[in-house]
Write a protein that holds these residues in place. Structure first.
Motif, PDB file in Angstrom:
ATOM      1  N   GLY A 199       0.744  -1.112   0.025  1.00  0.00           N
ATOM      2  CA  GLY A 199       0.060  -0.107   0.008  1.00  0.00           C
ATOM      3  C   GLY A 199       0.968   1.257  -0.120  1.00  0.00           C
ATOM      4  N   MET A 200       2.014   1.211   0.813  1.00  0.00           N
ATOM      5  CA  MET A 200       2.669   2.382   0.764  1.00  0.00           C
ATOM      6  C   MET A 200       3.481   2.569  -0.358  1.00  0.00           C
ATOM      7  N   LEU A 201       3.908   1.733  -1.032  1.00  0.00           N
ATOM      8  CA  LEU A 201       4.708   1.746  -2.088  1.00  0.00           C
ATOM      9  C   LEU A 201       3.718   2.363  -3.235  1.00  0.00           C
ATOM     10  N   ILE A 202       2.685   1.864  -3.361  1.00  0.00           N
ATOM     11  CA  ILE A 202       1.575   2.289  -4.434  1.00  0.00           C
ATOM     12  C   ILE A 202       1.315   3.774  -4.164  1.00  0.00           C
ATOM     13  N   LEU A 203       0.800   4.061  -2.856  1.00  0.00           N
ATOM     14  CA  LEU A 203       0.586   5.367  -2.558  1.00  0.00           C
ATOM     15  C   LEU A 203       1.739   6.425  -2.756  1.00  0.00           C
ATOM     16  N   THR A 204       2.828   5.909  -2.506  1.00  0.00           N
ATOM     17  CA  THR A 204       4.353   6.971  -2.850  1.00  0.00           C
ATOM     18  C   THR A 204       4.273   7.047  -4.342  1.00  0.00           C
ATOM     19  N   MET A 205       4.352   5.891  -5.077  1.00  0.00           N
ATOM     20  CA  MET A 205       4.405   6.138  -6.665  1.00  0.00           C
ATOM     21  C   MET A 205       3.394   6.835  -7.192  1.00  0.00           C
ATOM     22  N   ASN A 206       2.232   6.738  -6.937  1.00  0.00           N
ATOM     23  CA  ASN A 206       0.963   7.483  -6.941  1.00  0.00           C
ATOM     24  C   ASN A 206       0.965   8.964  -6.805  1.00  0.00           C
ATOM     25  N   LEU A 207       1.577   9.322  -5.850  1.00  0.00           N
ATOM     26  CA  LEU A 207       1.919  10.869  -5.431  1.00  0.00           C
ATOM     27  C   LEU A 207       2.650  11.609  -6.514  1.00  0.00           C
ATOM     28  N   PHE A 208       3.713  10.996  -6.984  1.00  0.00           N
ATOM     29  CA  PHE A 208       4.345  11.636  -7.867  1.00  0.00           C
ATOM     30  C   PHE A 208       4.574  11.092  -9.340  1.00  0.00           C
ATOM     31  N   LEU A 209       3.936   9.905  -9.780  1.00  0.00           N
ATOM     32  CA  LEU A 209       3.963   9.693 -10.933  1.00  0.00           C
ATOM     33  C   LEU A 209       2.548   9.274 -11.306  1.00  0.00           C
TER      34      LEU A 209
END
Length: 300
Positions: A199-209
């Motif tokens: 979840g944190m990986l996807i959240l982080t990626m979705n914030l910037f990409l």
């Protein structure tokens, strides 16, 4: 005292706003069919891949089934992979953005809103694993046996060739090395951590990409488990998050008094890397999001 009181007040205010942002995400679950689809898929895949075979064995042997199937689910590489892919499906739209998000963003503030998204990931991961646990019990209700032991059904399937004969090969490591409660706690905590990591990986990626990248990278990581099983050597298991939920691919030396020689990742490695990666992703999100404009939310 005044400084301390002010800090406590501000901290409480921040947490209250973060909980408000988190609560808004969960409120949307009631009208989001994704939650219901996820639970239905969990029930279907657990029953088809493993639990139906356990029920069949227990019925023929005329024995009950203890409520301890949950730790055995990752024994199936297919279930282990599907659980990871389910995590990607659950968090593919994190952070949850709609037309009302900018208003919540303004009301809570940048830091509290992001804190709410992180809290949402942690709690949603907890809820996701609770759905797996609940489904594993509901599916054996007609033959459920309340016992603090593994019971004849699970013990026989794990420790004899009956598991292979009935298509329900359960990990013998759990039965030999752990009590049911110990196994449940270990399995739940590991799987909660891994789900949170996805979840944190996807959240982080979705914030910037663009959002598609978070889903793609999460999906690739979810597919590492079958890749690691079919690869030569144990090195791939050190990079496969979902493999960390299956005790057959963990070096348990030193855990619960176990003394073994294994090249698989140790529990200490799994905990350190897993929690460390989650903390790192939280740090990256907080650092990078501090310059995000409210107007960029609609483009995430």
């Amino acid at each position: 005292q005044a400084v301390c009181s002010t800090a406590l007040f501000e901290g409480g205010l921040y947490m209250g706003k973060a909980f408000a942002a988190c609560k808004d995400n969960f409120r949307r679950w009631l009208t989001n069919p994704k939650l219901y689809v996820t639970f239905i898929l969990i029930v279907i895949m657990q029953d088809y891949i493993m639990i139906a075979s356990i029920r069949s064995f227990a019925r023929e042997m005329d024995v009950g089934i203890g409520p301890w199937i949950y730790p055995f689910l990752p024994s199936s590489w297919y279930l282990c992979m599907l659980e990871a892919l389910g995590s990607v499906f659950l968090f593919c739209d994190a952070p949850m953005i709609n037309q009302g998000t900018p208003y919540i963003f303004v009301r809570t503030g940048r830091r509290a809103w992001l804190g709410g998204q992180i809290l949402y990931v942690v709690l949603a991961a907890l809820f996701y694993q609770m759905m797996f646990l609940l489904a594993s019990v509901l599916l054996i209700l007609p033959q459920l046996e309340f016992t603090l032991q593994w019971g004849k059904a699970l013990g026989s399937l794990a420790l004899t060739d009956m598991g292979m004969a009935y298509g329900a090969e359960l990990s013998p490591v759990l039965v030999r090395q752990y009590t049911p409660i110990q196994a449940m706690l270990l399995s739940f905590s590991l799987r909660w951590m891994v789900t949170t990591l996805f979840g944190m990986l996807i959240l982080t990626m979705n914030l910037f990409l663009p959002r598609v990248w978070g889903t793609i990278i999460g999906g690739v990581l979810a597919l590492l488990h079958p890749t690691a099983i079919n690869a030569s050597g144990t090195v791939p298991f050190y990079f496969s998050p979902s493999s960390s939920t299956a005790v057959d691919y963990i070096n348990l030396s030193g855990a619960a008094g176990i003394r073994t020689v294994s090249l698989f990742p140790t529990l200490s490695y799994i905990w350190t890397v897993g929690i460390g990666t989650i903390v790192l992703l939280i740090g990256i999100s907080c650092w990078g999001f501090r310059k995000k404009s409210i107007y960029s939310l609609s483009t995430l």
